[in-house]
Design a protein around this motif. Structure first.
Motif, PDB file in Angstrom:
ATOM      1  N   GLU A  94      59.980  37.525  42.385  1.00  0.00           N
ATOM      2  CA  GLU A  94      60.524  36.243  42.851  1.00  0.00           C
ATOM      3  C   GLU A  94      61.570  35.720  41.879  1.00  0.00           C
ATOM      4  N   LEU A  95      61.294  35.880  40.592  1.00  0.00           N
ATOM      5  CA  LEU A  95      62.236  35.392  39.583  1.00  0.00           C
ATOM      6  C   LEU A  95      63.543  36.180  39.631  1.00  0.00           C
ATOM      7  N   GLY A  96      63.429  37.480  39.818  1.00  0.00           N
ATOM      8  CA  GLY A  96      64.624  38.308  39.862  1.00  0.00           C
ATOM      9  C   GLY A  96      65.500  38.048  41.059  1.00  0.00           C
ATOM     10  N   ALA A  97      64.926  37.480  42.117  1.00  0.00           N
ATOM     11  CA  ALA A  97      65.704  37.186  43.317  1.00  0.00           C
ATOM     12  C   ALA A  97      66.523  35.910  43.190  1.00  0.00           C
ATOM     13  N   MET A  98      66.224  35.132  42.158  1.00  0.00           N
ATOM     14  CA  MET A  98      66.946  33.869  41.961  1.00  0.00           C
ATOM     15  C   MET A  98      68.291  34.096  41.281  1.00  0.00           C
ATOM     16  N   PRO A  99      69.259  33.206  41.529  1.00  0.00           N
ATOM     17  CA  PRO A  99      70.482  33.219  40.720  1.00  0.00           C
ATOM     18  C   PRO A  99      70.152  32.735  39.304  1.00  0.00           C
ATOM     19  N   TRP A 100      70.983  33.090  38.326  1.00  0.00           N
ATOM     20  CA  TRP A 100      70.685  32.762  36.930  1.00  0.00           C
ATOM     21  C   TRP A 100      71.853  32.084  36.232  1.00  0.00           C
ATOM     22  N   VAL A 101      71.471  31.171  35.332  1.00  0.00           N
ATOM     23  CA  VAL A 101      72.419  30.564  34.383  1.00  0.00           C
ATOM     24  C   VAL A 101      72.093  31.163  33.024  1.00  0.00           C
ATOM     25  N   ILE A 102      73.030  31.847  32.428  1.00  0.00           N
ATOM     26  CA  ILE A 102      72.764  32.501  31.144  1.00  0.00           C
ATOM     27  C   ILE A 102      73.620  31.877  30.043  1.00  0.00           C
ATOM     28  N   HIS A 103      73.226  32.174  28.798  1.00  0.00           N
ATOM     29  CA  HIS A 103      74.010  31.704  27.670  1.00  0.00           C
ATOM     30  C   HIS A 103      75.308  32.495  27.597  1.00  0.00           C
ATOM     31  N   GLN A 104      76.296  31.909  26.952  1.00  0.00           N
ATOM     32  CA  GLN A 104      77.638  32.480  26.908  1.00  0.00           C
ATOM     33  C   GLN A 104      77.618  33.939  26.462  1.00  0.00           C
ATOM     34  N   ARG A 105      78.335  34.786  27.174  1.00  0.00           N
ATOM     35  CA  ARG A 105      78.418  36.202  26.834  1.00  0.00           C
ATOM     36  C   ARG A 105      78.960  36.382  25.413  1.00  0.00           C
ATOM     37  N   GLY A 106      78.394  37.337  24.688  1.00  0.00           N
ATOM     38  CA  GLY A 106      78.848  37.628  23.337  1.00  0.00           C
ATOM     39  C   GLY A 106      78.045  36.939  22.261  1.00  0.00           C
ATOM     40  N   SER A 107      77.268  35.908  22.622  1.00  0.00           N
ATOM     41  CA  SER A 107      76.434  35.225  21.637  1.00  0.00           C
ATOM     42  C   SER A 107      75.160  36.044  21.417  1.00  0.00           C
ATOM     43  N   SER A 108      74.506  35.788  20.278  1.00  0.00           N
ATOM     44  CA  SER A 108      73.265  36.514  20.000  1.00  0.00           C
ATOM     45  C   SER A 108      72.191  36.158  21.012  1.00  0.00           C
ATOM     46  N   ASP A 109      72.167  34.905  21.475  1.00  0.00           N
ATOM     47  CA  ASP A 109      71.195  34.488  22.488  1.00  0.00           C
ATOM     48  C   ASP A 109      71.355  35.323  23.755  1.00  0.00           C
ATOM     49  N   ALA A 110      72.585  35.405  24.247  1.00  0.00           N
ATOM     50  CA  ALA A 110      72.827  36.100  25.505  1.00  0.00           C
ATOM     51  C   ALA A 110      72.477  37.575  25.397  1.00  0.00           C
ATOM     52  N   THR A 111      72.817  38.191  24.276  1.00  0.00           N
ATOM     53  CA  THR A 111      72.553  39.618  24.097  1.00  0.00           C
ATOM     54  C   THR A 111      71.063  39.908  24.141  1.00  0.00           C
ATOM     55  N   VAL A 112      70.279  39.091  23.436  1.00  0.00           N
ATOM     56  CA  VAL A 112      68.837  39.324  23.376  1.00  0.00           C
ATOM     57  C   VAL A 112      68.174  38.977  24.709  1.00  0.00           C
ATOM     58  N   VAL A 113      68.577  37.878  25.337  1.00  0.00           N
ATOM     59  CA  VAL A 113      68.011  37.506  26.637  1.00  0.00           C
ATOM     60  C   VAL A 113      68.310  38.591  27.670  1.00  0.00           C
ATOM     61  N   ASP A 114      69.522  39.123  27.643  1.00  0.00           N
ATOM     62  CA  ASP A 114      69.862  40.224  28.556  1.00  0.00           C
ATOM     63  C   ASP A 114      68.903  41.397  28.369  1.00  0.00           C
ATOM     64  N   ALA A 115      68.613  41.719  27.101  1.00  0.00           N
ATOM     65  CA  ALA A 115      67.720  42.852  26.818  1.00  0.00           C
ATOM     66  C   ALA A 115      66.310  42.569  27.301  1.00  0.00           C
ATOM     67  N   VAL A 116      65.820  41.352  27.117  1.00  0.00           N
ATOM     68  CA  VAL A 116      64.471  40.984  27.554  1.00  0.00           C
ATOM     69  C   VAL A 116      64.370  41.064  29.070  1.00  0.00           C
ATOM     70  N   LEU A 117      65.380  40.549  29.760  1.00  0.00           N
ATOM     71  CA  LEU A 117      65.376  40.605  31.220  1.00  0.00           C
ATOM     72  C   LEU A 117      65.439  42.056  31.711  1.00  0.00           C
ATOM     73  N   ALA A 118      66.291  42.857  31.073  1.00  0.00           N
ATOM     74  CA  ALA A 118      66.428  44.254  31.493  1.00  0.00           C
ATOM     75  C   ALA A 118      65.134  45.022  31.275  1.00  0.00           C
ATOM     76  N   ASN A 119      64.453  44.750  30.156  1.00  0.00           N
ATOM     77  CA  ASN A 119      63.180  45.427  29.880  1.00  0.00           C
ATOM     78  C   ASN A 119      62.120  45.066  30.911  1.00  0.00           C
ATOM     79  N   ALA A 120      62.261  43.856  31.492  1.00  0.00           N
ATOM     80  CA  ALA A 120      61.309  43.435  32.525  1.00  0.00           C
ATOM     81  C   ALA A 120      61.755  43.880  33.915  1.00  0.00           C
TER      82      ALA A 120
END
Length: 300
Positions: free
Chosen positions: A192-218
């Motif tokens: 259900e979460l993956g079907a939602m649109p997402w607001v992410i932190h700015q590309r290139g920041s350390s936050d965005a890079t790590v959040v991307d990895a966490v989401l991809a791992n899930a």
């Protein structure tokens, strides 16, 4: 080397017109004034006064020296005043770099606390992401201390001589629009979460890079509808129904209505909040900053 006391006495003799009057003004006897003027004549190799049984008259050399002495004495007094002011508590300052969420929800409150107001010092603040703030802590840099974060294992390259102290762990929360019908604390499955649109932190920041990895791992590859470098703006977009997001707990301090935090055990992430300071920073002011901000974070 000329004696400043003798120059000050010369200026008073020329202003008042006699050794006696100058001595009365400065707390010397006329004889002591005469001795000072004789010593000044020896030091300069110039005749400053023409003495007779009835009077003492300044020479042109004395008048010229007196004009320059007044300027020199004013400059010296200005230097002494500036030095004294620099040592007064009210003129001390601590130059602090801080990331936006900490500036809003930690540092602003600390500035109002007795822990800081009691120092009598001024804080000069620079707001920016850790990558922009940390270089200012180098020797001779523009900062004394900083409040920063580290997401995951992303490294912070610290200048030589910088001390680091952990303040708190700041866990990320998964937030979704209340309009989607979910309740606070509800467990949400990845589909259900993956079907939602997402607001992410700015590309290139350390936050965005790590959040991307966490989401991809899930197994979530989000459809991105907005990128933001401000978590307050992110929360506003979530509240408006624009999408889901992962936001640090610290930024949730003033979350707007319409934002619901849900439980997603598969998405676990936190960032370390730390204080940094240079080796030549004012130790007592740094201690106030670290202890005060640490207390505020412990109850947030």
């Amino acid at each position: 080397m000329l004696n400043l006391t003798h120059l000050r006495t010369l200026a008073e003799v020329l202003r008042l017109g006699s050794f006696t009057a100058a001595g009365n003004r400065l707390g010397y006897t006329a004889s002591a004034v005469s001795q000072q003027m004789s010593a000044l004549e020896r030091d300069t190799g110039m005749r400053l006064f023409v003495r007779s049984a009835r009077s003492v008259q300044p020479t042109q050399a004395a008048l010229a020296m007196g004009r320059h002495a007044l300027k020199l004495l004013r400059d010296v007094e200005g230097l002494l005043a500036a030095g004294a002011a620099a040592h007064e508590p009210g003129n001390r300052e601590l130059r602090v770099g801080v990331f936006p969420s900490a500036a809003t929800f930690v540092l602003a409150g600390f500035l109002e606390s007795e822990a800081w107001t009691g120092s009598g010092a001024q804080m000069v603040i620079s707001i920016g992401e850790p990558s922009a703030v940390v270089p200012g802590l180098r020797a001779g840099g523009e900062l004394d201390a900083a409040l920063v974060y580290q997401v995951g294992e992303s490294g912070l390259v610290l200048p030589q001589g910088v001390t680091r102290q952990w303040l708190a762990d700041d866990a990320f929360r998964v937030v979704v629009p209340a309009a989607a019908g979910h309740e606070e604390g509800q467990r949400l499955d990845l589909g259900e979460l993956g079907a939602m649109p997402w607001v992410i932190h700015q590309r290139g920041s350390s936050d965005a890079t790590v959040v991307d990895a966490v989401l991809a791992n899930a197994g979530i590859h989000p459809r991105i509808v907005a990128s933001s470098d401000d978590f307050n703006a992110t929360l506003r977009l979530v509240a408006a129904g624009h999408g889901a997001a992962m936001v640090p707990h610290l930024a949730m301090t003033a979350r707007p209505p319409g934002v619901v935090a849900v439980q997603v055990p598969e998405l676990q992430l936190s960032r370390k909040l730390m204080a940094l300071w240079s080796e030549d920073a004012p130790a007592d002011l740094v201690e106030r900053l670290v202890e005060g901000c640490g207390r505020m974070l412990s109850v947030s």
